[in-house]
Design a protein around this motif. Sequence first.
Motif, short mmCIF file in Angstrom:
data_model
loop_
_atom_site.label_atom_id
_atom_site.label_comp_id
_atom_site.label_asym_id
_atom_site.label_seq_id
_atom_site.Cartn_x
_atom_site.Cartn_y
_atom_site.Cartn_z
N ASP A 48 0.79 -1.10 -0.08
CA ASP A 48 0.13 0.17 0.04
C ASP A 48 0.89 1.34 0.05
O ASP A 48 0.61 2.12 -0.50
CB ASP A 48 -0.96 0.06 1.29
N SER A 49 2.09 0.96 0.83
CA SER A 49 2.92 2.18 0.78
C SER A 49 4.30 1.64 0.89
O SER A 49 4.63 0.91 1.44
CB SER A 49 2.65 3.32 1.74
N CYS A 66 1.94 -3.66 3.68
CA CYS A 66 1.46 -4.60 2.65
C CYS A 66 -0.11 -5.27 3.52
O CYS A 66 0.15 -5.69 4.41
CB CYS A 66 2.20 -5.62 2.32
#
Length: 291
Positions: A48-49, A66
């Motif tokens: 996600d980042s 994640c």
Amino acid sequence: MRIIAPSELIINGDGSIFHLHLKPGQLADTVILVGDPGRVEQVAAYFDSVECRAENREFVAVTGECFGKRMTVQSTGIGTDNIDIVVNELDALANIDFETRTEKAEKTRLTLVRLGTCGGIQPELRIGDLVLSRISAGFDGLLNFYKGRNAVCDLEMEQDFVEHTGWSRLLTAPYFVRCSDRLAELFADRTVEGMTISAPGFYAPQGRFLRLSPADPSLNGKIESFEYRGRRFTNFEMEGSALAGLSLLLGHDAATICTVIAQRVALEMDTDYRPFVDKMIKMSLEKLAGL
Ligand code: R1P
Ligand code: URA
């Protein structure tokens, strides 16, 4: 308290560890290990980042979040010699204080999951199947250099195997190690539980014959017919034994899952295996995020 010298624990000028180029604090407790540096981005695509990236030689790493969990994906390159570097350096990042060069009193238990590719050696295994290495047989000899090796290896199995195959004295002593029970349970419903050989090469050490014949052309047949407590060998890869063995010695939870890309009995190969590997990655990340 033992102080670890600069030549033994090698810290780069920027405070990162010698080969991996990661700094303490940049490593998550859950680590995905992949052989191919190109597979790091395939895993990180599910993050996600992204918090940080590191790269040196074949060692590429990304740490990020994640499915809501902090994870690191780290490439190892090929072979147990590289696993020696990766597992020792990951452990140092987690469990050695870089300022004082001493072991931390409180240890971090890492979760280390290798997602690789392998060759299947039983006829029922199909290309695309996922094999979890419940037992890894190291033909590579790495663990034999470490004190405590006998305490984590199945010595009875070693003896049976050496007798069954007539193991040559020119080869290094094989060692048999188990993966983490917790991880075997986690992946049980999506993988075939296997017994895996980690070979110190891709060709003769796995019985392949291009122009150079294996020293013992009958070894693969003897490997395939070996049975121990109801288990038979399922697949060949090149890193899992050292990962399982060093993790047992250091107190980490480790397992190897591989996608079958070569069927050695039917003599079939799928060079377009990326979609299978992608399925393995997604399934594994989802399960690890839920731990
Ligand atoms: C050989 O082609 C490589 O593929 C397998 C073997 O273990 C060896 O590293 O795993 P990876 O796909 O993770 O590299
Ligand atoms: N990786 C291996 O080590 N062996 C194979 O046959 C396929 C992938």
